[in-house]
Design a protein around this motif. Structure first.
Motif, PDB file in Angstrom:
ATOM      1  N   ALA A  32     -48.493   0.832 -10.675  1.00 16.54           N
ATOM      2  CA  ALA A  32     -47.164   0.752 -10.072  1.00 16.54           C
ATOM      3  C   ALA A  32     -47.160   1.653  -8.840  1.00 16.54           C
ATOM      4  N   TYR A  33     -46.820   1.096  -7.701  1.00 14.11           N
ATOM      5  CA  TYR A  33     -46.746   1.840  -6.443  1.00 14.11           C
ATOM      6  C   TYR A  33     -45.271   1.902  -6.051  1.00 14.11           C
ATOM      7  N   LEU A  34     -44.710   3.102  -6.056  1.00 13.34           N
ATOM      8  CA  LEU A  34     -43.294   3.294  -5.754  1.00 13.34           C
ATOM      9  C   LEU A  34     -43.162   3.832  -4.339  1.00 13.34           C
ATOM     10  N   SER A  35     -43.095   2.919  -3.378  1.00 11.71           N
ATOM     11  CA  SER A  35     -42.966   3.281  -1.968  1.00 11.71           C
ATOM     12  C   SER A  35     -41.489   3.510  -1.670  1.00 11.71           C
ATOM     13  N   ALA A  36     -40.993   4.593  -2.222  1.00  7.71           N
ATOM     14  CA  ALA A  36     -39.570   4.941  -2.128  1.00  7.71           C
ATOM     15  C   ALA A  36     -39.456   6.455  -2.160  1.00  7.71           C
ATOM     16  N   CYS A  37     -38.272   6.965  -1.913  1.00  7.32           N
ATOM     17  CA  CYS A  37     -38.087   8.413  -1.772  1.00  7.32           C
ATOM     18  C   CYS A  37     -37.891   9.114  -3.118  1.00  7.32           C
ATOM     19  N   GLN A  38     -38.556  10.252  -3.302  1.00  9.60           N
ATOM     20  CA  GLN A  38     -38.304  11.177  -4.416  1.00  9.60           C
ATOM     21  C   GLN A  38     -38.482  10.537  -5.790  1.00  9.60           C
TER      22      GLN A  38
ATOM     23  N   ILE B  51     -48.163   5.552  -8.325  1.00  7.35           N
ATOM     24  CA  ILE B  51     -48.067   6.289  -7.070  1.00  7.35           C
ATOM     25  C   ILE B  51     -46.592   6.612  -6.836  1.00  7.35           C
ATOM     26  N   GLY B  52     -46.274   7.891  -6.644  1.00  6.12           N
ATOM     27  CA  GLY B  52     -44.895   8.312  -6.445  1.00  6.12           C
ATOM     28  C   GLY B  52     -44.779   9.284  -5.285  1.00  6.12           C
ATOM     29  N   THR B  53     -43.563   9.783  -5.084  1.00  6.90           N
ATOM     30  CA  THR B  53     -43.301  10.693  -3.965  1.00  6.90           C
ATOM     31  C   THR B  53     -42.406  11.846  -4.415  1.00  6.90           C
ATOM     32  N   LEU B  54     -42.572  12.991  -3.751  1.00  7.13           N
ATOM     33  CA  LEU B  54     -41.804  14.185  -4.096  1.00  7.13           C
ATOM     34  C   LEU B  54     -40.542  14.358  -3.259  1.00  7.13           C
ATOM     35  N   TRP B  55     -40.501  13.755  -2.092  1.00  5.05           N
ATOM     36  CA  TRP B  55     -39.312  13.891  -1.246  1.00  5.05           C
ATOM     37  C   TRP B  55     -39.146  12.638  -0.395  1.00  5.05           C
ATOM     38  N   GLU B  56     -38.189  12.682   0.520  1.00  2.00           N
ATOM     39  CA  GLU B  56     -37.893  11.519   1.351  1.00  2.00           C
ATOM     40  C   GLU B  56     -39.081  11.188   2.244  1.00  2.00           C
TER      41      GLU B  56
END
Length: 557
Positions: free
Chosen positions: A457-463, A492-497
Motif C-alpha cells: 500500500a502506497y499512501l501518497s498523502a499527507c501525515q 509507504i507513508g509520510t510523517l508530515w505534509e
C-alpha cells in the motif's frame, strides 16, 4: 484496574529515586494491567481516552527495569525484560486487533461451526460504532437512544466473544488461542537477520534496546533526554506549519529546511550514530547492498524522521541513508505478522485511487495527481483506476464503498489524495475521498477488511504515518498502521505534509525501481526502492531541503 494502575504509577514515582527495584515491580504490574483498562467491550474512542491517561507508562517501566540491579539477571536478560515491557505496553489496541485476526484455518478443520461463530463475533466487534452525538443531559433523541442501544449490543457481543474464546481454548492444542506470544517467540518470528531498535525515552533515562542475532543489548543514549525530544518535536511542528507549496520550487521555506536539517543532525548525534556504531554499520562503497534496520521508536520519537538522521549538508557518510535501509514497526509482533503475511510472487492486480480535486470548502486541488495516476495505470498490473474526474463513470469515482470493494483483489493499492488527522480520536483519521463528508474512509473503517492478495500500500498523502494525539503516540494509530493491520506487509507513508509535484516524482521513481518486467513488481523490495528513490533526490539538488524528502518512510516486513 484503572485505579490499581494509577496507584502503582504514583507509588513508583515516589520510590524510583531510592528503591528502583520496588518501583520497577510496581510499574511492571501497571503495564500488564493496561489491556484490562481498555477492554474490547467499550467503544474505540473510549479505549483511546483511557490509554491516553497512561502515556509513557511502558517507557517508564522499561527504564526502571534497566535500573533494577537487584534481579539476578545478566545485562542481556535485563535488556530483554525491558524490551518485553515495551512490547506489552505499546500498541495495546493494535495487539487486540492482531489477537482477533489469529488464523482460524486449523480451528475450522476441528470445529467449523465454532470457527464460524468466532469469525462472526470478531467481525461484529471490529465494526466502528456510530459517531457519538454528544447529547445534553436528559436528551432522549433518536440519535442518543441509538447510541445507548449500540453500547448495550457491544456489551453483549463482547461477552459472547469472551465465552467463545474460552470454549476454543478448552479444545486440545488451542490453549493459547488469542494469547499474545512471549518475547522468545517474538524474537524468533522477527528473524535472525533482523536488526530491530526499540527506542525508549523516559524521565528516568533514554536507551536503545537493540535486538540482533537473537540477543537484546542495551545501548544507553546519554545525549538524549525526554525534554530534548519534546522540544525538537515542538520546534519541528512549528516550522512545518510555516511551510507552503512554493518551497518545492523556490527559496521559500528556508526556515523549515534549516530547522529540520538541525534536527536531523541532532538525531544523528543523540540516537542514530550510537546505534549504528554498535551494530558496526559504516558507510558502504557505491553499489554495495546496505543492511536493513527496523526502528521501533514509540512515544514522541515516532514523530521524528529517524530514517533521515544525519549531516546531509556535508555530503555522504554521517547519515542513516548512507549506512542502512530503514523500516518501521510499532511492535515486534507487528513485524512478525508482516513477515508472515508476505506473499511470494508478483502481484496480479492493483488499485489506484486518485483525487485531483476534492469536494468541500478550502481543500486545494492536487494538480499533479492525475499525471501520477495515469503513469501508474500504464505500468501496474491489471490496474483499476478510481479517479475524481468529471469525465469518469460513477462507478470509477473514489468513494469509501468503491475503495473497500476494490481492495480485496488488489496486490498493490496506491492512494494519491489528501489525508486528515484527528487529534481527539486518531482512529477517525482519514483518507479524503469524494464522499468524505458523508462516509469517511477512516482508520477504524479499515479494521473489518480481510485481504488475501495484499502486498503493498502506497499512501501518497499527507501525515499518513503521524499519530495526531501526543497522548496516544505509543499506540501508533494512523493510516499506515491501519493498512498494515488489514494485511499489507509493506506500506509507504509520510510523517508530515508533502508537496504535490515532488510526491508524484517520488512515486514514479519508486515504482520504476520496483519494476522487474512489464507489469511485474517485486514488492518485497519496497523498502530498498523507497530508500534509493529518496537518496537519489537528496543527492541531486535537495540535500539542504529535507522537508521535501525526509517525510517518506517504509513500514512493515
Amino acid at each position: 484496574m484503572l485505579f490499581r494502575s494509577q496507584a502503582a504509577r504514583s507509588a513508583a514515582a515516589l520510590a524510583a529515586g531510592s528503591q528502583a527495584h520496588d518501583a520497577a515491580k510496581l510499574l511492571e504490574t501497571a503495564v500488564y494491567l493496561l489491556p484490562a483498562i481498555a477492554p474490547r467491550r467499550i467503544a474505540r474512542g473510549d479505549q483511546e481516552h483511557r490509554l491516553g491517561d497512561f502515556a509513557g507508562l511502558a517507557a517508564e517501566a522499561a527504564s526502571l527495569a534497566l535500573l533494577d540491579t537487584r534481579e539476578p539477571e545478566t545485562d542481556s536478560e535485563r535488556a530483554a525484560r525491558a524490551l518485553g515491557l515495551l512490547e506489552a505496553g505499546r500498541g495495546i489496541l493494535l495487539s487486540q486487533a492482531l489477537d482477533m485476526r489469529d488464523d482460524t484455518a486449523e480451528l475450522a478443520v476441528l470445529d467449523s461451526s465454532l470457527a464460524a461463530r468466532f469469525v462472526r463475533l470478531r467481525d461484529q466487534l471490529d465494526r466502528a460504532p456510530a459517531e457519538d452525538p454528544r447529547g445534553s443531559p436528559g436528551d432522549r433523541s433518536p440519535a442518543v437512544l441509538r447510541l445507548e442501544r449500540e453500547a448495550g449490543d457491544r456489551d453483549r457481543l463482547a461477552a459472547d466473544f469472551s465465552a467463545t474464546v474460552a470454549e476454543i481454548r478448552a479444545l486440545p492444542g488451542f490453549g493459547r488461542f488469542m494469547l499474545a506470544p512471549g518475547l522468545p517467540d517474538l524474537v524468533r518470528r522477527a528473524g535472525s537477520d533482523a536488526a530491530v531498535v526499540a527506542l525508549n525515552v523516559s524521565r528516568y533515562r533514554c536507551d536503545a534496546l537493540v535486538l540482533a542475532g537473537g540477543t537484546v543489548t542495551d545501548v544507553p543514549l546519554r545525549d538524549l533526554t525526554f525534554a530534548s525530544v519534546a522540544d525538537k518535536v515542538d520546534v519541528l511542528s512549528q516550522a512545518l506549519d510555516r511551510e507552503s507549496e512554493p518551497a518545492a520550487n523556490s527559496t521559500e521555506g528556508a526556515d523549515g529546511n534549516q530547522v529540520l536539517s538541525q534536527i536531523l543532525e541532532w538525531l544523528w548525534d543523540a540516537v542514530a550514530e550510537p546505534v549504528l556504531d554498535h551494530l558496526g554499520h559504516r558507510p558502504a562503497e557505491p553499489g554495495t547492498r546496505l543492511p536493513r534496520i527496523w526502528w521501533m521508536p514509540g512515544g514522541l520519537l515516532g514523530l521524528l524522521p529517524l530514517h533521515a538522521a544525519g549531516y546531509h549538508r556535508e555530503g555522504r557518510g554521517r547519515t542513516v541513508l548512507d549506512r542502512v535501509i530503514s523500516s518501521y514497526t510499532p511492535t515486534l509482533r507487528a513485524l512478525g505478522r508482516a513477515r508472515d503475511q508476505a506473499v511470494s510472487g508478483p502481484p496480479e492486480r492493483s488499485l489506484i485511487v486518485a483525487m485531483p480535486t476534492t469536494p468541500g470548502q478550502g481543500i486545494p486541488p492536487l494538480r499533479h495527481v492525475a499525471d501520477e495516476a495515469r503513469f501508474l495505470q500504464a505500468r501496474l498490473p491489471a490496474a483499476t483506476l478510481l479517479i475524481d474526474d468529471p469525465g469518469a463513470a460513477d462507478e470509477r469515482t473514489p468513494t469509501k464503498a468503491s475503495v473497500l470493494a476494490g481492495l480485496p483483489e488488489a496486490g498493490i493499492a496506491h492512494f494519491a489524495c489528501h489525508a486528515a488527522s484527528n487529534p481527539a480520536e486518531p482512529s477517525r483519521s482519514m483518507l479524503i475521498l469524494h464522499d468524505h463528508e458523508a462516509s469517511p474512509l477512516t482508520v477504524s473503517s479499515l479494521a473489518p477488511i480481510r485481504l488475501d492478495h495484499a502486498q503493498l500500500a502506497y499512501l501518497s498523502a499527507c501525515q499518513t504515518s503521524r499519530t495526531a494525539s501526543i497522548e496516544l503516540s505509543d499506540e501508533s494509530i494512523h493510516l499506515t498502521s491501519a493498512f498494515q493491520l488489514v494485511g499489507y506487509p509493506h506500506v509507504i507513508g509520510t510523517l508530515w505534509e508533502i508537496y504535490d509535484s515532488f510526491a508524484a516524482d517520488i512515486a514514479k521513481d519508486f515504482y520504476r525501481r520496483l519494476q522487474t518486467g512489464p507489469a511485474v513488481f517485486a514488492t518485497g523490495a519496497a523498502a530498498e526502492a523507497l530508500h534509493d528513490a529518496i537518496r537519489h533526490k537528496r543527492d541531486n539538488r535537495y540535500a539542504d531541503r529535507p522537508v521535501l524528502w525526509a517525510a517518506y518512510l517504509h513500514a512493515g516486513a
